[in-house]
Design a protein around this motif. Structure first.
Motif, mmCIF file in Angstrom:
data_model
loop_
_atom_site.group_PDB
_atom_site.id
_atom_site.type_symbol
_atom_site.label_atom_id
_atom_site.label_comp_id
_atom_site.label_asym_id
_atom_site.label_seq_id
_atom_site.Cartn_x
_atom_site.Cartn_y
_atom_site.Cartn_z
ATOM 1 N N ALA A 39 2.177 6.436 -6.964
ATOM 2 C CA ALA A 39 1.211 7.336 -7.597
ATOM 3 C C ALA A 39 1.603 8.794 -7.373
ATOM 4 C CB ALA A 39 -0.185 7.069 -7.040
ATOM 5 N N LEU A 40 2.024 9.112 -6.138
ATOM 6 C CA LEU A 40 2.432 10.487 -5.853
ATOM 7 C C LEU A 40 3.680 10.878 -6.650
ATOM 8 C CD1 LEU A 40 1.894 12.989 -4.139
ATOM 9 C CD2 LEU A 40 3.338 12.004 -2.351
ATOM 10 N N THR A 94 0.833 -1.212 0.000
ATOM 11 C CA THR A 94 0.000 0.000 0.000
ATOM 12 C C THR A 94 0.861 1.253 0.000
ATOM 13 O OG1 THR A 94 -1.717 -1.195 1.221
ATOM 14 C CG2 THR A 94 -1.839 1.187 1.214
ATOM 15 N N TYR A 95 1.889 1.245 0.856
ATOM 16 C CA TYR A 95 2.809 2.386 0.907
ATOM 17 C C TYR A 95 3.490 2.594 -0.452
ATOM 18 C CZ TYR A 95 7.460 4.405 1.689
ATOM 19 O OH TYR A 95 8.614 5.105 1.581
ATOM 20 N N SER A 96 3.901 1.509 -1.074
ATOM 21 C CA SER A 96 4.585 1.614 -2.367
ATOM 22 C C SER A 96 3.663 2.151 -3.449
ATOM 23 C CB SER A 96 5.145 0.254 -2.772
ATOM 24 O OG SER A 96 6.058 -0.233 -1.802
ATOM 25 N N LEU A 97 2.422 1.658 -3.485
ATOM 26 C CA LEU A 97 1.484 2.107 -4.510
ATOM 27 C C LEU A 97 1.142 3.585 -4.335
ATOM 28 C CD1 LEU A 97 -0.933 -0.965 -4.729
ATOM 29 C CD2 LEU A 97 0.815 -0.273 -6.370
ATOM 30 N N LEU A 98 0.893 3.991 -3.079
ATOM 31 C CA LEU A 98 0.579 5.400 -2.847
ATOM 32 C C LEU A 98 1.776 6.292 -3.186
ATOM 33 C CD1 LEU A 98 -1.421 5.181 0.512
ATOM 34 C CD2 LEU A 98 -2.321 5.545 -1.781
ATOM 35 N N ALA A 99 2.966 5.855 -2.736
ATOM 36 C CA ALA A 99 4.162 6.640 -3.039
ATOM 37 C C ALA A 99 4.421 6.671 -4.538
ATOM 38 C CB ALA A 99 5.366 6.070 -2.296
#
Length: 460
Positions: free
Chosen positions: A53-54, A46-51
């Motif tokens: 995308a950002l 989750t952290y990787s996907l959000l980071a």
């Protein structure tokens, strides 16, 4: 003299021992959670996907701004050169000290008829020929992309100025390649970093889960150690500790209540047994004899409940060598309507009371499942080293969702107390055998109780 009892083989256990007590859940503490089900992996993903995308949004914005600025600078340089050349042709004195062309610049002068009458050195092939391009913009000259603009220069005609876009295109490709490389490498780096950070952050929770697996519910429920940092893990473990304290208090109340109930039942049962024994001696009535046997079974049950109230369900055996017919007669009186099959002519080395209790529990459950009109069959099979008692009924079979839990205390699929099968399995294990159960392929439940054979020689 009775033959000595052979020591029962050890019963396999799935747990470990801690302080002399078996901890059934300890084997789970070493089990690894599958990576796709791991909380650390989900947090890291989750952290990787959000980071990602950002970073992708920011990178796209930065690259777009960079390319736009590069394009603006290129257009400014092109227009500056065109203005300088146009001013030089219009007012020759105003262009002194200014660079008109530059390396790689293309220029052409076009008269009013659309004919090129002057060019830079690189465009000599177009001299004295019609102007080859319809309008300024992006054109190809000698396989080189060129961006061009036009300026009116009074009586001279039209000035056409172009600059090659090779360096601009290379810069664009480099920026896009760097962006793609970042988008490919960044998720992997973020996932590894997130996994490592999650592992560090959740290490206290993993240790608490391992300790929780080692808690023996038959003994005092130890609380879990709390981490030094008062974070969410600390709060979760504190809540679990409070829950464990409430569970232990509830278990203590249940054991106390169970002990009181058993104590209240013990005295009347003792009087009832004595009265039934005297009545049996005076009348020799088979119904009175059967009632006396039922009272004996109730006494065994109350003793098991008392041991359960003390926190342990440990039975003791008194070994005897009895004819199989004796066991059959006792079971016939306890559970009428049972069909006996197999060979009942041999002898059995066992605790007669406990073995009767174990098989009687199986037969009573079978009769309850089959109903008054159903059939219950007990088959005895003897081999060189083992006796096998098979109890089968014509009922609906065992609930598939219970599985091996059917042998746990207070777990029942037929509305009974749930102690019978647990006691029967323990009695079989103490004899050196085992008890298994399931649904027969042709319907109905089937339980198989095995104990070692007597294996007596001539001298014995």
């Amino acid at each position: 003299m009775l033959p000595p009892a052979r020591p029962a083989p050890p019963v396999p256990a799935t747990g470990t021992r801690r302080g002399g007590a078996l901890t059934p859940g300890a084997s789970l503490s070493s089990a690894r959670v599958a990576w796709r089900h791991s909380l650390r992996f989900r947090l890291a993903a989750t952290y990787s996907l959000l980071a990602l995308a950002l970073i992708m949004l920011i990178s796209l914005g930065v690259v777009s701004l960079l390319l736009s600025r590069m394009d603006q600078q290129f257009n400014a340089r092109l227009n500056d050169r065109a203005e300088t050349l146009a001013e030089a042709f219009t007012n020759p004195g105003a262009g002194l000290g200014k660079t008109a062309g530059g390396v790689g610049a293309y220029t052409m002068l076009i008269d009013g008829d659309g004919k090129v009458y002057a060019t830079s050195t690189a465009l000599n092939d177009y001299k004295d020929a019609p102007f080859p391009f319809q309008k300024p913009g992006n054109v190809m000259i000698q396989n080189t992309p060129v961006r061009a603009v036009e300026r009116k220069v009074g009586l001279v005609g039209t000035l056409w100025v172009g600059l090659p876009e090779t360096e601009l295109i290379a810069a664009r490709q480099s920026a896009v390649s760097a962006l793609l490389a970042a988008l490919i490498c960044t998720p992997l780096i973020l996932l590894l970093v997130g996994w490592w950070v999650g592992r560090r952050a959740l290490s206290g929770l993993q240790g608490a889960a391992n300790l929780a697996d080692q808690i023996d519910p038959t003994r005092s429920l130890a609380t879990l150690p709390l981490p030094a940092r008062e974070d969410e893990v600390h709060r979760l473990l504190s809540a679990i500790n409070r829950l464990l304290v409430r569970i232990e208090a509830g278990q203590a109340r249940e054991k106390q209540l169970l002990g009181q109930i058993v104590h209240e039942l013990g005295a009347p049962l003792t009087v009832l047994k004595a009265s039934l024994r005297r009545a049996e001696e005076r009348t020799d009535d088979p119904e009175v004899r059967r009632a006396a046997l039922v009272a004996d079974e109730l006494t065994f049950t109350t003793q098991d409940l008392m041991q359960l109230a003390r926190g342990q369900l440990e039975l003791k055996l008194a070994w005897h060598y009895i004819p199989a017919r004796t066991l059959q007669e006792r079971l016939e009186r306890l559970v009428p309507g049972t069909t006996f099959a197999g060979d009942w002519t041999g002898g059995i080395l066992c605790d007669p009371d406990r073995l009767t209790q174990a098989i009687r529990n199986l037969l009573a459950n079978a009769r309850r499942a089959a109903g008054p009109n159903g059939s219950v069959t007990l088959t005895l099979k003897e081999t060189a080293d083992r006796l096998t008692f098979t109890v089968r009924d014509s009922g609906p079979g065992l609930p598939p969702e219970l599985g091996e839990r059917i042998f746990e205390p207070f777990v029942s699929g037929a509305g009974s107390s749930g102690l019978g099968l647990s006691v029967s399995r323990q009695i079989a294990a103490m004899h050196g055998g085992g008890l298994s159960g399931g649904t027969h392929p042709q319907g109905g439940a089937e339980f198989v109780l095995t104990i070692p054979g007597a294996a007596l020689g001539d001298e014995d």
